[in-house]
Scaffold this active site. Structure first.
Site, PDB file in Angstrom:
ATOM      1  N   HIS A  81      -3.170   7.462  10.242  1.00  0.00           N
ATOM      2  CA  HIS A  81      -4.389   7.803   9.972  1.00  0.00           C
ATOM      3  C   HIS A  81      -4.284   9.059   8.696  1.00  0.00           C
ATOM      4  O   HIS A  81      -4.892   8.911   7.850  1.00  0.00           O
ATOM      5  CB  HIS A  81      -5.254   8.618  11.114  1.00  0.00           C
ATOM      6  N   HIS A 236     -12.106   0.497  10.414  1.00  0.00           N
ATOM      7  CA  HIS A 236     -11.215   1.278  10.988  1.00  0.00           C
ATOM      8  C   HIS A 236      -9.804   0.547  10.798  1.00  0.00           C
ATOM      9  O   HIS A 236      -8.643   1.145  10.460  1.00  0.00           O
ATOM     10  CB  HIS A 236     -11.343   1.633  12.406  1.00  0.00           C
ATOM     11  N   ASP A 240      -6.333   1.830   9.002  1.00  0.00           N
ATOM     12  CA  ASP A 240      -5.169   1.654   9.383  1.00  0.00           C
ATOM     13  C   ASP A 240      -4.004   1.084   8.461  1.00  0.00           C
ATOM     14  O   ASP A 240      -3.199   1.436   8.331  1.00  0.00           O
ATOM     15  CB  ASP A 240      -5.127   0.743  10.788  1.00  0.00           C
ATOM     16  N   HIS A 263      -0.663  -3.359  13.440  1.00  0.00           N
ATOM     17  CA  HIS A 263       0.294  -2.546  12.637  1.00  0.00           C
ATOM     18  C   HIS A 263       1.422  -3.386  12.533  1.00  0.00           C
ATOM     19  O   HIS A 263       2.100  -3.193  11.261  1.00  0.00           O
ATOM     20  CB  HIS A 263       0.498  -1.344  13.736  1.00  0.00           C
TER      21      HIS A 263
END
Length: 312
Positions: A81, A236, A240, A263
């Site tokens: 973030h 969001h 990321d 991720h």
């Protein structure tokens, strides 16, 4: 006469944040300090004799529910973030002092960072900014999951997700060159399913999670609404992604397309791109070209953010 290139930037004043880590639940104080041109983003563990870990792909550690960095056994967790906010707001060089292993989750988005950066101000430095200009496609596939980066002007992202109900399928697009990050991406919060809470806590995760720092999803929708955007979930994921791709060490000049990625795939793309030196080059992006692009595409970019911002 040649065009003027974008210059590197740092913060104009130091900033401090306090809170708890999303997964560890540990209290943490973090300070952002101005850094010299050319130094990049460097984390410093003040509780471990100021041990430093540069925010680069070679230091990526665990990439499951968060992106962590590790060097010589020293860990810093949930970096995405903050890195996203720095890249999104055009900050190239900063020292991040942290007195525990995990960054504070704050409200679950990058908005507190963006607001603090705006208040502190951003300082232009006497060094031309180099971007990673993509020359040819680099892709990572894993079953139905996919992420790729392609040549193109600006820093464009197209992201598609497909989660169980009540989220379903969402997609969005953004061009960071048009300076839309603070409005359209930064406020989007992290999210999780209420049904998964016990399992995740048993795994040692989300110990710091609460309705104040994450969207909690029940069978019918958010239990702590309203949403900031009707497509807040995919926004969001873009947030990321921007933070994870920051581990390339520089802002990207090109198009990134992601489908159900996360991720691990984000950072796998960074690794594959960095290893294939023929797929990119370092380049100075002319400031005049970027500004003209922003003026010409501002309405188009705004229209791509669908649906519109909800609430006040």
């Amino acid at each position: 006469m040649g065009q003027t290139a974008h210059m590197e930037q740092t913060i104009a004043a130091s900033l401090e944040f306090t809170g708890v880590g999303l997964h560890s639940g540990a209290p943490v104080t973090m300070r952002l300090l101005p850094a010299p041109a050319g130094s990049g983003i460097v984390f410093r563990r003040t509780d471990l004799d100021d041990f430093e870990i540069p925010a680069t792909g070679r230091n990526v550690a665990k990439v499951s529910y968060a992106t962590s960095l590790m060097r010589q056994g020293v860990l810093i967790s949930t970096t995405e973030h903050l890195l996203s906010a720095l890249i999104g707001m055009g900050v190239d060089n900063v020292i991040v002092e942290i007195d525990n292993l995990e960054l504070p989750i704050l409200d679950g988005s990058a908005l507190p960072y963006v607001e603090a950066l705006r208040d502190a101000g951003i300082k232009t430095q006497r060094r031309k900014r180099e971007s990673i200009k993509v020359l040819r496609a680099v892709e990572v596939r894993e079953g139905e999951k996919f992420i790729g980066v392609y040549p193109g002007s600006g820093y464009r992202i197209e992201y598609r997700i497909d989660f169980p109900a009540p989220i379903g399928r969402q997609e969005t697009s953004i061009d960071l060159a048009a300076e839309t990050y603070g409005t359209f991406i930064a406020p989007a919060r992290t999210f999780g399913y209420k049904a998964d809470e016990t399992k995740l806590r048993d795994m040692g995760l989300i110990r710091g999670a609460s309705p104040e720092n994450a969207i909690v999803l029940g069978p019918k929708g958010p239990e702590n609404g309203p949403l900031r955007f009707s497509d807040e979930y995919v926004r969001h994921k873009v947030l990321d992604l921007i933070g994870d791709l920051a581990l390339a060490g520089r802002r990207i000049e090109g198009l990134v397309v992601a489908e159900r990625a996360g991720h691990a795939m984000h950072t796998a793309l960074v690794s594959r791109l960095m290893k294939d030196r023929s797929a990119w080059e370092l380049a100075h992006v002319p400031a005049e070209a970027a500004e003209a692009k922003q003026e010409g595409e501002s309405l188009t970019v705004a229209a791509m953010q669908r649906p519109a911002l909800m609430g006040a």
